[in-house]
Design an enzyme around this catalytic site. Structure first.
Site, PDB file in Angstrom:
ATOM      1  N   TYR A  56      18.784   7.099   9.048  1.00 36.11           N
ATOM      2  CA  TYR A  56      17.834   6.273   8.297  1.00 36.11           C
ATOM      3  C   TYR A  56      16.546   6.156   9.114  1.00 36.11           C
ATOM      4  O   TYR A  56      16.228   7.019   9.910  1.00 36.11           O
ATOM      5  CB  TYR A  56      18.475   4.931   7.879  1.00 36.11           C
ATOM      6  CG  TYR A  56      17.809   4.457   6.621  1.00 36.11           C
ATOM      7  CD1 TYR A  56      17.952   5.164   5.426  1.00 36.11           C
ATOM      8  CD2 TYR A  56      16.965   3.362   6.634  1.00 36.11           C
ATOM      9  CE1 TYR A  56      17.269   4.789   4.277  1.00 36.11           C
ATOM     10  CE2 TYR A  56      16.287   2.971   5.478  1.00 36.11           C
ATOM     11  CZ  TYR A  56      16.441   3.693   4.317  1.00 36.11           C
ATOM     12  OH  TYR A  56      15.754   3.331   3.184  1.00 36.11           O
TER      13      TYR A  56
ATOM     14  N   ARG B 167       6.475   5.417  -2.755  1.00 36.58           N
ATOM     15  CA  ARG B 167       6.124   4.638  -1.561  1.00 36.58           C
ATOM     16  C   ARG B 167       7.287   4.716  -0.585  1.00 36.58           C
ATOM     17  O   ARG B 167       8.053   3.789  -0.395  1.00 36.58           O
ATOM     18  CB  ARG B 167       5.834   3.187  -1.967  1.00 36.58           C
ATOM     19  CG  ARG B 167       5.003   2.437  -0.975  1.00 36.58           C
ATOM     20  CD  ARG B 167       5.569   1.076  -0.732  1.00 36.58           C
ATOM     21  NE  ARG B 167       6.995   1.152  -0.459  1.00 36.58           N
ATOM     22  CZ  ARG B 167       7.725   0.124  -0.081  1.00 36.58           C
ATOM     23  NH1 ARG B 167       7.216  -1.047   0.049  1.00 36.58           N
ATOM     24  NH2 ARG B 167       9.020   0.252   0.168  1.00 36.58           N
TER      25      ARG B 167
ATOM     26  N   LYS C 101      20.234   5.938   2.426  1.00 38.55           N
ATOM     27  CA  LYS C 101      20.624   4.563   2.119  1.00 38.55           C
ATOM     28  C   LYS C 101      22.092   4.508   1.672  1.00 38.55           C
ATOM     29  O   LYS C 101      22.836   3.610   2.058  1.00 38.55           O
ATOM     30  CB  LYS C 101      19.724   4.036   1.004  1.00 38.55           C
ATOM     31  CG  LYS C 101      19.603   2.569   1.036  1.00 38.55           C
ATOM     32  CD  LYS C 101      18.170   2.131   1.156  1.00 38.55           C
ATOM     33  CE  LYS C 101      18.084   0.690   1.561  1.00 38.55           C
ATOM     34  NZ  LYS C 101      16.754   0.183   1.650  1.00 38.55           N
TER      35      LYS C 101
ATOM     36  N   GLU D 101      14.611   1.811  -5.276  1.00 45.01           N
ATOM     37  CA  GLU D 101      14.263   2.013  -3.873  1.00 45.01           C
ATOM     38  C   GLU D 101      12.912   2.715  -3.729  1.00 45.01           C
ATOM     39  O   GLU D 101      12.682   3.758  -4.343  1.00 45.01           O
ATOM     40  CB  GLU D 101      15.365   2.890  -3.232  1.00 45.01           C
ATOM     41  CG  GLU D 101      15.146   3.228  -1.785  1.00 45.01           C
ATOM     42  CD  GLU D 101      15.337   2.037  -0.856  1.00 45.01           C
ATOM     43  OE1 GLU D 101      16.025   1.064  -1.242  1.00 45.01           O
ATOM     44  OE2 GLU D 101      14.776   2.072   0.250  1.00 45.01           O
ATOM     45  N   ASP D 102      12.042   2.118  -2.932  1.00 45.17           N
ATOM     46  CA  ASP D 102      10.779   2.745  -2.552  1.00 45.17           C
ATOM     47  C   ASP D 102       9.933   3.210  -3.744  1.00 45.17           C
ATOM     48  O   ASP D 102       9.338   4.300  -3.713  1.00 45.17           O
ATOM     49  CB  ASP D 102      11.019   3.895  -1.561  1.00 45.17           C
ATOM     50  CG  ASP D 102      11.299   3.355  -0.160  1.00 45.17           C
ATOM     51  OD1 ASP D 102      11.307   2.118   0.017  1.00 45.17           O
ATOM     52  OD2 ASP D 102      11.492   4.165   0.767  1.00 45.17           O
TER      53      ASP D 102
ATOM     54  N   ASP E  87      16.107  -3.399  -3.272  1.00 50.88           N
ATOM     55  CA  ASP E  87      16.334  -3.780  -1.874  1.00 50.88           C
ATOM     56  C   ASP E  87      15.021  -4.130  -1.185  1.00 50.88           C
ATOM     57  O   ASP E  87      14.975  -5.045  -0.361  1.00 50.88           O
ATOM     58  CB  ASP E  87      17.036  -2.647  -1.120  1.00 50.88           C
ATOM     59  CG  ASP E  87      17.311  -3.058   0.311  1.00 50.88           C
ATOM     60  OD1 ASP E  87      17.935  -4.115   0.490  1.00 50.88           O
ATOM     61  OD2 ASP E  87      16.855  -2.362   1.235  1.00 50.88           O
ATOM     62  N   ASP E  88      13.958  -3.403  -1.528  1.00 52.36           N
ATOM     63  CA  ASP E  88      12.660  -3.659  -0.870  1.00 52.36           C
ATOM     64  C   ASP E  88      12.211  -5.097  -1.100  1.00 52.36           C
ATOM     65  O   ASP E  88      11.607  -5.714  -0.233  1.00 52.36           O
ATOM     66  CB  ASP E  88      11.601  -2.694  -1.408  1.00 52.36           C
ATOM     67  CG  ASP E  88      12.034  -1.253  -1.233  1.00 52.36           C
ATOM     68  OD1 ASP E  88      12.384  -0.883  -0.106  1.00 52.36           O
ATOM     69  OD2 ASP E  88      12.058  -0.507  -2.229  1.00 52.36           O
TER      70      ASP E  88
ATOM     71  N   ASN F 298       7.752  -2.142   9.925  1.00 56.67           N
ATOM     72  CA  ASN F 298       8.335  -0.941  10.522  1.00 56.67           C
ATOM     73  C   ASN F 298       7.352   0.208  10.427  1.00 56.67           C
ATOM     74  O   ASN F 298       6.500   0.206   9.541  1.00 56.67           O
ATOM     75  CB  ASN F 298       9.606  -0.549   9.747  1.00 56.67           C
ATOM     76  CG  ASN F 298      10.712  -1.568   9.912  1.00 56.67           C
ATOM     77  OD1 ASN F 298      10.921  -2.085  10.979  1.00 56.67           O
ATOM     78  ND2 ASN F 298      11.408  -1.842   8.816  1.00 56.67           N
TER      79      ASN F 298
HETATM   80  P1  NAD Z   1       3.764  -3.211   0.572  1.00 54.79           P
HETATM   81  O1  NAD Z   1       2.893  -2.033   0.650  1.00 54.79           O
HETATM   82  O2  NAD Z   1       4.388  -3.587  -0.718  1.00 54.79           O
HETATM   83  O3  NAD Z   1       2.951  -4.506   1.094  1.00 54.79           O
HETATM   84  C1  NAD Z   1       2.160  -4.563   2.246  1.00 54.79           C
HETATM   85  C2  NAD Z   1       1.094  -5.589   1.993  1.00 54.79           C
HETATM   86  O4  NAD Z   1       0.408  -5.884   3.196  1.00 54.79           O
HETATM   87  C3  NAD Z   1       0.076  -5.099   0.996  1.00 54.79           C
HETATM   88  O5  NAD Z   1      -0.091  -6.086   0.017  1.00 54.79           O
HETATM   89  C4  NAD Z   1      -1.185  -4.926   1.835  1.00 54.79           C
HETATM   90  O6  NAD Z   1      -2.348  -5.182   1.112  1.00 54.79           O
HETATM   91  C5  NAD Z   1      -0.982  -5.964   2.914  1.00 54.79           C
HETATM   92  N1  NAD Z   1      -1.756  -5.709   4.151  1.00 54.79           N
HETATM   93  C6  NAD Z   1      -1.992  -4.540   4.745  1.00 54.79           C
HETATM   94  N2  NAD Z   1      -2.712  -4.727   5.867  1.00 54.79           N
HETATM   95  C7  NAD Z   1      -2.924  -6.047   5.973  1.00 54.79           C
HETATM   96  C8  NAD Z   1      -3.604  -6.863   6.917  1.00 54.79           C
HETATM   97  N3  NAD Z   1      -4.210  -6.348   7.963  1.00 54.79           N
HETATM   98  N4  NAD Z   1      -3.628  -8.182   6.718  1.00 54.79           N
HETATM   99  C9  NAD Z   1      -3.010  -8.719   5.654  1.00 54.79           C
HETATM  100  N5  NAD Z   1      -2.345  -7.996   4.732  1.00 54.79           N
HETATM  101  C10 NAD Z   1      -2.295  -6.677   4.887  1.00 54.79           C
HETATM  102  O7  NAD Z   1       4.898  -3.008   1.631  1.00 54.79           O
HETATM  103  P2  NAD Z   1       6.226  -3.862   1.810  1.00 54.79           P
HETATM  104  O8  NAD Z   1       7.362  -3.223   1.127  1.00 54.79           O
HETATM  105  O9  NAD Z   1       5.928  -5.270   1.474  1.00 54.79           O
HETATM  106  O10 NAD Z   1       6.471  -3.685   3.353  1.00 54.79           O
HETATM  107  C11 NAD Z   1       5.554  -4.225   4.302  1.00 54.79           C
HETATM  108  C12 NAD Z   1       6.079  -3.986   5.692  1.00 54.79           C
HETATM  109  O11 NAD Z   1       7.308  -4.668   5.843  1.00 54.79           O
HETATM  110  C13 NAD Z   1       6.343  -2.520   6.016  1.00 54.79           C
HETATM  111  O12 NAD Z   1       5.882  -2.223   7.290  1.00 54.79           O
HETATM  112  C14 NAD Z   1       7.840  -2.421   5.990  1.00 54.79           C
HETATM  113  O13 NAD Z   1       8.293  -1.473   6.923  1.00 54.79           O
HETATM  114  C15 NAD Z   1       8.254  -3.792   6.398  1.00 54.79           C
HETATM  115  N6  NAD Z   1       9.585  -4.110   5.898  1.00 54.79           N
HETATM  116  C16 NAD Z   1      10.522  -4.433   6.818  1.00 54.79           C
HETATM  117  C17 NAD Z   1      11.805  -4.705   6.413  1.00 54.79           C
HETATM  118  C18 NAD Z   1      12.800  -5.064   7.453  1.00 54.79           C
HETATM  119  O14 NAD Z   1      12.458  -5.415   8.521  1.00 54.79           O
HETATM  120  N7  NAD Z   1      14.067  -5.043   7.199  1.00 54.79           N
HETATM  121  C19 NAD Z   1      12.148  -4.643   5.072  1.00 54.79           C
HETATM  122  C20 NAD Z   1      11.159  -4.320   4.146  1.00 54.79           C
HETATM  123  C21 NAD Z   1       9.876  -4.057   4.575  1.00 54.79           C
END
Ligand code: NAD
Length: 575
Positions: A122, A175, A193, A264-265, A287-288, A427
């Protein structure tokens, strides 16, 4: 080939034990293929571990080197071969090939060395594998449904060789992780996954179906790549996209009526839309959005065990208002409502900062899914200004942007809170909002820290802290297992809430003492079984379960968990 016969006396074939000619197939194995057919079936193949008796009964003599070895010996070989690979993508290719030829050995290896294998099967390696999909392609895995298949999606699903599918993970590749639109290359994600559903949650491999909806891609590099294996066209949008999705959902329910569908994604707009559209009609989840939410809420509950605070007294500032952030916000609201707080008050506990600043009522640039969190209040241009003004108990980073939890932000959090909750969930590691070391050092060791990617233990002021990794794999395999066990009709937010509570309850006092807000991953199977039981229990309580309730639900759930052990395919006949 010996026919299955009535047994006059039997005993299990021992590994490597020489059996004379009178070995016969067990009733279960009576219809298994023989010879090369058996060696080519990854679900049945044992490779060099086929015993003498099995070689006899299944026409394998001569097709394998003479000496039969044990699974333990096979593990020594595959682990050695894996570790000899020069880099992670080579390791990924090796593991996928192993999965293709001997599924049982693959899962034994993954489960016995989960810490080492997870980053390969993964994130992060799977991301590279998706980017290079067309170049490292060996053989297909999963089901591709393309825009060309409109009108015959059910037929495509029927081409899948297994009928007992219970868990479908589907992506449209728009995505993929933090890597953007990878089109049909996204297949690596449902495949990876589902491997975690099996390894962490014990869902049976034959019950798993990875699906990629190839609706085209906007990725110019892929469109120009002669080795790209998806449809070389721009993405389907609008009504045509929705029709394909609808057709897929209807066909999946028809062909695999007991299957859970996990989105997913998908790109941001579609992810929220699809969940909203199908969650009350179909047994599905994202899951996201929802899995991430349960993982984060569990971390909050663990942190509150340390501070002694109540969820109802906390306030949160999120950096990033995407799938993860809004999902976490929504689940916190669900939890607060369950505690008796009115919804409007619960929402006001969660504030969001997006790339344009604090989300407030006065903003005119907000997409619909952000609006429930646009509260009355003064605009703040950035996170520091928002933290200074709102004085939250927790900041949660889900922005995909490195370094945005700056020293002034962490110091401000430490000024307002004895134990500030600081979750840098983005991440991979290179995108984490701050490092574990920064969180602990800038808060003088007081931060209750969790991250999306793993960080090594940190020494601050002579004390070692073990940062918790908020991995979704604590949640989604267990949700799948619980929903499958109870045959739940729907997946509700309450199930994620219950999953979060169960996960937090499995963090020991010793874990918390070390700074860990999640149990160590080595306990994942036990943790998953307990969460799955809690989820299944809720399904029964809410009248959503379709499977008759077993007297001992926990034992039933555990009994359903797949174990990658070789079964004996032959019995012994003296007659
Ligand atoms: P997403 O693209 O749906 O959302 C990201 C958001 O952050 C967007 O709305 C974007 O406009 C905003 N953004 C970007 N740069 C920014 C900044 N400098 N200041 C403020 N806002 C900003 O993505 P997501 O699915 O919400 O995932 C976001 C992050 O969370 C990713 O890095 C992902 O790897 C991480 N994530 C981690 C886990 C985990 O730890 N288990 C699970 C899901 C997602």
């Amino acid at each position: 080939m010996p026919e299955p016969a009535r047994l006059t006396g039997s005993r299990d074939a021992k590994e490597g034990f020489h059996m004379p000619d009178r070995s016969i197939r067990t009733e279960e194995a009576a219809n298994y293929p023989s010879g090369v057919g058996l060696l080519s079936d990854p679900g049945l193949n044992k490779g060099t571990a086929f015993t003498e008796a099995e070689r006899e009964a299944f026409g394998l003599r001569g097709l394998l080197p003479p000496r039969a070895i044990t699974q333990v010996e096979q593990l020594m070989r595959v682990l050695g071969n894996l570790r000899r690979k020069a880099n992670d993508i080579e390791k990924y290719i090796f593991l996928v090939s192993l999965q293709d030829r001997n599924e049982t050995l693959f899962y034994r290896l993954v489960m016995d060395h989960l810490d080492e294998m997870m980053p390969i099967i993964y994130t992060p390696t799977v991301g590279q594998a998706c980017q290079e999909y067309g170049h490292i392609f060996r053989r297909p895995r999963g089901l591709f449904i393309s825009a060309e298949d409109r009108g015959r999606v059910a037929d495509v699903l029927r081409n899948w060789p297994k009928r007992e599918v219970r868990m479908i993970v589907v992506t449209d590749g728009e995505r993929i992780l933090g890597l953007g639109d990878l089109g049909a290359n996204g297949m690596g994600i449902p495949v990876g996954k589902l491997a975690l559903y099996v390894a962490c949650g014990g869902v049976h491999p034959t019950a798993c179906l990875p699906v990629t909806l190839d609706v085209g891609t906007e990725n110019a590099a892929l469109l120009a790549d002669p080795l790209y294996l998806g449809l070389p066209q721009r993405r389907l949008r609008g009504a045509a996209y929705d029709e394909l999705l609808d057709e897929f959902i209807v066909a999946a329910q028809e062909v695999f009526p007991k299957a859970v569908i996990q989105f997913e994604d998908f790109g941001n707009a579609n992810a929220f839309r699809l969940l909203h559209r199908y969650r009350d009609r179909v047994c599905c989840f994202s899951d996201d959005i929802q899995g991430t939410a349960a993982m984060a809420l569990a971390g909050v509950y663990s942190a509150l065990r340390v501070t002694g605070g109540r969820l109802a007294d906390q306030s949160f500032v999120f950096l990033g208002a995407g799938e993860a952030g809004l999902g976490i916000g929504d689940l916190i609201v669900t939890a607060l409502i369950a505690d008796g707080m009115p919804e409007a008050d619960a929402r006001r506990r969660c504030w969001f900062v997006d790339s344009k600043g604090l989300i407030v009522r006065g903003r005119t640039d907000l997409v619909p899914h952000k609006r429930p969190y646009a509260h009355e209040g003064e605009f703040a241009p950035d996170l520091l200004a928002a933290v200074e003004r709102l004085k939250p108990n927790a900041i949660i980073g889900v922005s995909g942007t490195a370094g945005v939890f700056t020293r002034p932000v962490v110091e401000a959090m430490a000024r307002f809170n004895e134990r500030p909750i600081i979750f840098a969930l983005s991440n991979p590691t290179s995108k984490s909002e701050c490092t574990a070391e920064e969180a602990y050092a800038w808060s003088n060791g007081r931060a209750l820290f969790a991250s999306g990617s793993p960080f090594a233990p940190v020494l601050v002021n002579g004390r070692t802290y073990v940062p918790g990794q908020g991995n979704n794999a604590y949640i989604f395999p267990a949700i799948g297992l619980g929903v499958i066990a109870a045959e739940a009709k729907r997946i509700t937010d309450e199930m994620f809430f219950v999953a979060a509570k169960s996960l937090a309850n499995q963090v020991t006092a010793a874990d918390l003492d070390l700074g860990r807000l999640y149990p160590p991953f080595t306990r994942i199977r036990t943790v998953s079984a307990a969460i799955a039981t809690a989820v299944a229990e809720l399904a029964y309580e809410r009248g959503l379960a379709q499977h008759p309730r077993p007297a001992d639900l926990s034992a039933f759930v555990r009994s359903r968990m797949y174990e990658p052990v070789y079964r004996s395919y032959v019995e012994w006949s003296d007659g």
